[in-house]
Design a protein around this motif. Sequence first.
Motif, mmCIF file in Angstrom:
data_model
loop_
_atom_site.group_PDB
_atom_site.id
_atom_site.type_symbol
_atom_site.label_atom_id
_atom_site.label_comp_id
_atom_site.label_asym_id
_atom_site.label_seq_id
_atom_site.Cartn_x
_atom_site.Cartn_y
_atom_site.Cartn_z
ATOM 1 N N THR A 97 94.829 101.447 157.954
ATOM 2 C CA THR A 97 95.399 102.018 158.535
ATOM 3 C C THR A 97 95.565 103.577 158.949
ATOM 4 N N GLU A 98 95.999 103.734 157.389
ATOM 5 C CA GLU A 98 96.979 105.636 157.129
ATOM 6 C C GLU A 98 95.197 106.302 156.939
ATOM 7 N N ILE A 99 93.919 106.238 157.213
ATOM 8 C CA ILE A 99 92.983 106.479 156.976
ATOM 9 C C ILE A 99 92.345 106.551 158.743
ATOM 10 N N ASP A 100 92.647 105.229 159.394
ATOM 11 C CA ASP A 100 92.159 105.647 160.576
ATOM 12 C C ASP A 100 93.464 106.467 161.010
ATOM 13 N N ASP A 101 94.611 106.248 160.770
ATOM 14 C CA ASP A 101 94.756 107.765 161.424
ATOM 15 C C ASP A 101 94.858 108.756 160.770
ATOM 16 N N ASN A 102 94.962 109.331 159.584
ATOM 17 C CA ASN A 102 95.345 110.281 159.040
ATOM 18 C C ASN A 102 93.328 110.871 158.732
ATOM 19 N N GLY A 103 92.980 109.804 158.769
ATOM 20 C CA GLY A 103 91.347 110.394 157.909
ATOM 21 C C GLY A 103 91.410 110.157 156.666
ATOM 22 N N ALA A 104 89.849 110.967 156.111
ATOM 23 C CA ALA A 104 89.424 110.814 154.553
ATOM 24 C C ALA A 104 91.002 111.019 153.323
ATOM 25 N N ILE A 105 90.629 110.215 152.921
ATOM 26 C CA ILE A 105 92.093 110.347 151.434
ATOM 27 C C ILE A 105 91.358 110.975 150.209
ATOM 28 N N PRO A 106 91.713 112.767 149.956
ATOM 29 C CA PRO A 106 91.005 113.078 149.320
ATOM 30 C C PRO A 106 91.222 112.100 147.565
ATOM 31 N N PRO A 107 89.922 112.761 146.793
ATOM 32 C CA PRO A 107 90.364 111.926 145.776
ATOM 33 C C PRO A 107 91.496 112.358 144.914
ATOM 34 N N ARG A 108 92.186 111.583 144.251
ATOM 35 C CA ARG A 108 92.744 111.738 143.474
ATOM 36 C C ARG A 108 94.248 111.987 144.179
ATOM 37 N N ARG A 109 94.202 110.710 145.218
ATOM 38 C CA ARG A 109 95.716 111.717 146.492
ATOM 39 C C ARG A 109 96.021 110.637 147.324
ATOM 40 N N LEU A 110 95.511 109.450 146.882
ATOM 41 C CA LEU A 110 95.882 107.436 147.017
ATOM 42 C C LEU A 110 97.368 108.080 146.415
ATOM 43 N N ALA A 111 97.857 107.854 144.933
ATOM 44 C CA ALA A 111 99.152 108.047 145.514
ATOM 45 C C ALA A 111 100.315 108.428 146.043
ATOM 46 N N GLY A 112 99.878 109.681 146.384
ATOM 47 C CA GLY A 112 100.633 110.788 147.621
ATOM 48 C C GLY A 112 100.468 109.843 148.536
ATOM 49 N N THR A 113 100.054 109.287 148.899
ATOM 50 C CA THR A 113 99.016 109.064 150.896
ATOM 51 C C THR A 113 100.242 107.835 150.546
ATOM 52 N N LEU A 114 99.683 106.945 149.677
ATOM 53 C CA LEU A 114 101.006 106.270 149.977
ATOM 54 C C LEU A 114 101.600 105.203 149.118
ATOM 55 N N PRO A 115 103.077 106.608 148.770
ATOM 56 C CA PRO A 115 104.479 106.137 147.537
ATOM 57 C C PRO A 115 104.493 104.891 148.184
ATOM 58 N N ASP A 116 104.597 104.106 148.742
ATOM 59 C CA ASP A 116 105.949 102.976 149.374
ATOM 60 C C ASP A 116 104.679 101.969 148.096
ATOM 61 N N LEU A 117 103.501 102.392 147.990
ATOM 62 C CA LEU A 117 102.837 100.919 147.004
ATOM 63 C C LEU A 117 102.702 101.639 145.610
ATOM 64 N N SER A 118 102.328 100.048 145.107
ATOM 65 C CA SER A 118 102.312 99.820 143.800
ATOM 66 C C SER A 118 101.441 100.855 143.061
ATOM 67 N N SER A 119 101.011 101.595 141.846
ATOM 68 C CA SER A 119 99.699 101.621 141.600
ATOM 69 C C SER A 119 98.217 100.225 141.326
ATOM 70 N N HIS A 120 99.118 99.772 141.265
ATOM 71 C CA HIS A 120 98.535 98.230 141.365
ATOM 72 C C HIS A 120 98.148 97.693 142.382
ATOM 73 N N GLN A 121 99.331 97.649 143.941
ATOM 74 C CA GLN A 121 98.553 97.267 145.202
ATOM 75 C C GLN A 121 97.521 98.784 145.564
ATOM 76 N N GLN A 122 97.752 99.567 145.229
ATOM 77 C CA GLN A 122 96.933 100.834 145.364
ATOM 78 C C GLN A 122 95.393 100.721 144.922
ATOM 79 N N ARG A 123 94.657 100.220 143.972
ATOM 80 C CA ARG A 123 93.804 99.490 143.248
ATOM 81 C C ARG A 123 93.566 98.636 143.506
ATOM 82 N N SER A 124 94.230 97.611 144.091
ATOM 83 C CA SER A 124 94.036 96.696 144.743
ATOM 84 C C SER A 124 93.321 96.211 146.642
ATOM 85 N N ALA A 125 94.266 96.907 146.610
ATOM 86 C CA ALA A 125 93.540 97.689 148.339
ATOM 87 C C ALA A 125 92.418 98.426 148.136
#
Length: 175
Positions: free
Chosen positions: A27-55
């Motif tokens: 939904t983040e990508i759908d709402d706001n467009g592509a997530i630039p490299p190395r910006r995942l943590a800043g884009t989804l700060p409510d998710l742990s790095s493990h959750q971001q990586r798993s997703a």
Amino acid sequence: MTTLFAPAEVRNAVDLLADRSLIRLVTEIDDNGAIPPRRLAGTLPDLSSHQQRSATEAARAHGLVRTEPGTGLELTEAGLELADLYDVAARWARRHAYPALVCEFSSRIRHVLELLAPSLAAQDADGRPWAPAARLPSTEAEADLARPRSLLIQWLADNPQLTRVTRVVEPEPVA
């Protein structure tokens, strides 16, 4: 004609699609467009790095996202269609205050997918017909559920890689 799936296929798909981290990523990508490299943590700060990586790994493995040079992580056609399904499910849940009047977006989607799961399989793991997952607040809510159900069935039929149950192949014993 309704496509019915095996109970294990339904559980596998619903478990993946109802994952909070995957819902947030799609939904983040759908709402706001592509997530630039190395910006995942800043884009989804409510998710742990493990959750971001798993997703991200699950989304890539199931063909929901891809990495495009110069833009970053973006949705594939299947990912865009999944985002539409999420939106329809969330709108149904908000309209019918399901599972509660106030509820987090990803929780609404998870509850709707779990509500729909029994109607996607012919029978449960014991071979008995599925029982309804929950009592709906009205017949109008049941009737309105037809669109999310139809979209989910179509999405699963178009994306069979998601309903496949991962089987562990045990190595043959060495003589």
